[in-house]
Scaffold this motif. Sequence first.
Motif, PDB file in Angstrom:
ATOM      1  N   ALA A 130       0.850  -1.191   0.000  1.00  0.00           N
ATOM      2  CA  ALA A 130       0.000   0.000   0.000  1.00  0.00           C
ATOM      3  C   ALA A 130       0.885   1.240   0.000  1.00  0.00           C
ATOM      4  O   ALA A 130       1.755   1.391   0.857  1.00  0.00           O
ATOM      5  CB  ALA A 130      -0.919  -0.013   1.214  1.00  0.00           C
ATOM      6  N   PRO A 131       0.702   2.119  -0.958  1.00  0.00           N
ATOM      7  CA  PRO A 131       1.677   3.192  -1.178  1.00  0.00           C
ATOM      8  C   PRO A 131       1.691   4.259  -0.094  1.00  0.00           C
ATOM      9  O   PRO A 131       0.650   4.622   0.460  1.00  0.00           O
ATOM     10  CB  PRO A 131       1.242   3.797  -2.519  1.00  0.00           C
TER      11      PRO A 131
ATOM     12  N   LEU B  43      -1.054   8.557  -8.196  1.00  0.00           N
ATOM     13  CA  LEU B  43      -1.331   9.443  -9.325  1.00  0.00           C
ATOM     14  C   LEU B  43      -0.697  10.822  -9.134  1.00  0.00           C
ATOM     15  O   LEU B  43      -1.112  11.797  -9.757  1.00  0.00           O
ATOM     16  CB  LEU B  43      -2.842   9.581  -9.502  1.00  0.00           C
ATOM     17  N   ARG B  44       0.344  10.882  -8.323  1.00  0.00           N
ATOM     18  CA  ARG B  44       0.932  12.164  -7.918  1.00  0.00           C
ATOM     19  C   ARG B  44       1.527  12.940  -9.084  1.00  0.00           C
ATOM     20  O   ARG B  44       1.674  14.175  -8.998  1.00  0.00           O
ATOM     21  CB  ARG B  44       2.010  11.918  -6.862  1.00  0.00           C
TER      22      ARG B  44
ATOM     23  N   GLY C   3       0.622   9.035 -21.635  1.00  0.00           N
ATOM     24  CA  GLY C   3       1.004  10.225 -20.870  1.00  0.00           C
ATOM     25  C   GLY C   3       2.455  10.178 -20.446  1.00  0.00           C
ATOM     26  O   GLY C   3       3.344   9.988 -21.274  1.00  0.00           O
ATOM     27  N   ASN C   4       2.729  10.312 -19.166  1.00  0.00           N
ATOM     28  CA  ASN C   4       4.101  10.277 -18.668  1.00  0.00           C
ATOM     29  C   ASN C   4       4.420   8.995 -17.912  1.00  0.00           C
ATOM     30  O   ASN C   4       5.368   8.938 -17.138  1.00  0.00           O
ATOM     31  CB  ASN C   4       4.384  11.487 -17.763  1.00  0.00           C
TER      32      ASN C   4
ATOM     33  N   ASP D 156      -3.553   3.164 -12.464  1.00  0.00           N
ATOM     34  CA  ASP D 156      -4.857   3.829 -12.498  1.00  0.00           C
ATOM     35  C   ASP D 156      -6.009   2.937 -12.051  1.00  0.00           C
ATOM     36  O   ASP D 156      -6.846   3.355 -11.240  1.00  0.00           O
ATOM     37  CB  ASP D 156      -5.133   4.373 -13.904  1.00  0.00           C
ATOM     38  N   CYS D 157      -6.079   1.723 -12.561  1.00  0.00           N
ATOM     39  CA  CYS D 157      -7.203   0.861 -12.187  1.00  0.00           C
ATOM     40  C   CYS D 157      -7.106   0.430 -10.729  1.00  0.00           C
ATOM     41  O   CYS D 157      -8.123   0.296 -10.038  1.00  0.00           O
ATOM     42  CB  CYS D 157      -7.314  -0.345 -13.118  1.00  0.00           C
ATOM     43  N   LEU D 158      -5.893   0.219 -10.243  1.00  0.00           N
ATOM     44  CA  LEU D 158      -5.711  -0.156  -8.845  1.00  0.00           C
ATOM     45  C   LEU D 158      -6.060   1.008  -7.924  1.00  0.00           C
ATOM     46  O   LEU D 158      -6.754   0.845  -6.918  1.00  0.00           O
ATOM     47  CB  LEU D 158      -4.261  -0.584  -8.594  1.00  0.00           C
TER      48      LEU D 158
END
Length: 353
Positions: free
Chosen positions: A77-78, A83-84, A233-234, A241-243
């Motif tokens: 868990a981050p 998405l920072r 994107g980058n 994204d989905c997670l």
Amino acid sequence: MTLVAGLQREAAALGFASLGIAPADAAPEAAARLRAWLDAGRHGDMLWMAETEARRGSPAGLWPEVRSVIMLGTSYAPVVDPLRLADHPRHGAISVYALGQDYHDIIKKRLKALARWLVAEAPHADLKVFVDTAPVMEKPLAAAAGLGWQGKHTNLVSRSHGSWLFLGAIYTTLDLALPPQPQPRCGSCRRCLDACPTNAFPAPGQLDARRCISYLTIEHKGPIPVEFRRAIGNRIYGCDDCLAACPWNRFAQAAADFKGQDGPLQPRAELVAPRLADLLALDDESFRTVFAGSPIKRIGRGRMVRNAAIAAGNAADPALAPALTALLADPDPVIAEAAGWALAQGRESPAGG
């Protein structure tokens, strides 16, 4: 059950966040789903998925003597927002699972330690340990063992840990069991499906890897199809994204809260927000230096610089043009092509003049 209780205690002491046990035949539908996925060609360049189908389809296909499968979950868990960097196009976004030390090495070490404990307690047992690299259907087996369920994004979802679990397996000849486990709880939610930038989910529970940014930036070796480049994107290594969209993540504690997780799995400062300019300048030696001990090292300099060039094209930053121009002469034609595409995006963009 005394042996199982001891196994659970030892697993927790080693830093595993969850443990479940399933009979070796507990995921009978996995082989058919794998066959359908392969028949549809959704594995893309991952030819090993087809080559290992017979061994991958069931635990017994890999090891006929197996009776029980012990599934272990390690939380990642981050501690940073996955998405920072969405609004920071001059930096490359790396999937949170790859920001620290290579999880294969960490989890394999813990699995072996747990296996030694189990053999000491049950000397007659045979066992094998696996983490990600062997032909093992980790996600269906983890669901059968009760670690969670496969969400509509096909990844494992846990009520306690959300979408953030590394999975490891111990196959054993022991007959072990735990009580029945919870059922899927996604309901009508489809946030993970809607979050995918490239529409990689043909239907809930189905993934077309050929459209997945994680596949395209990690497993795919050739030029990335032009139709997906803008959507990337980058993102230079994987996609979260989905997670990150899963509502169950609100119950997940940061991995640092779990015993043993506050060291090697934590983000390395240089990987949290790497500059595209630095990545475009990598040669083979500097790539190996920067990504030593990281799971990223396996894709090699070629794919990393290709990905960085695509990201630079999406950034359309004139300051990156000299580095991209230099890459037009790169001996790797995939890199040279990506650099040419990126420069063309800069010329077409208002930011590029």
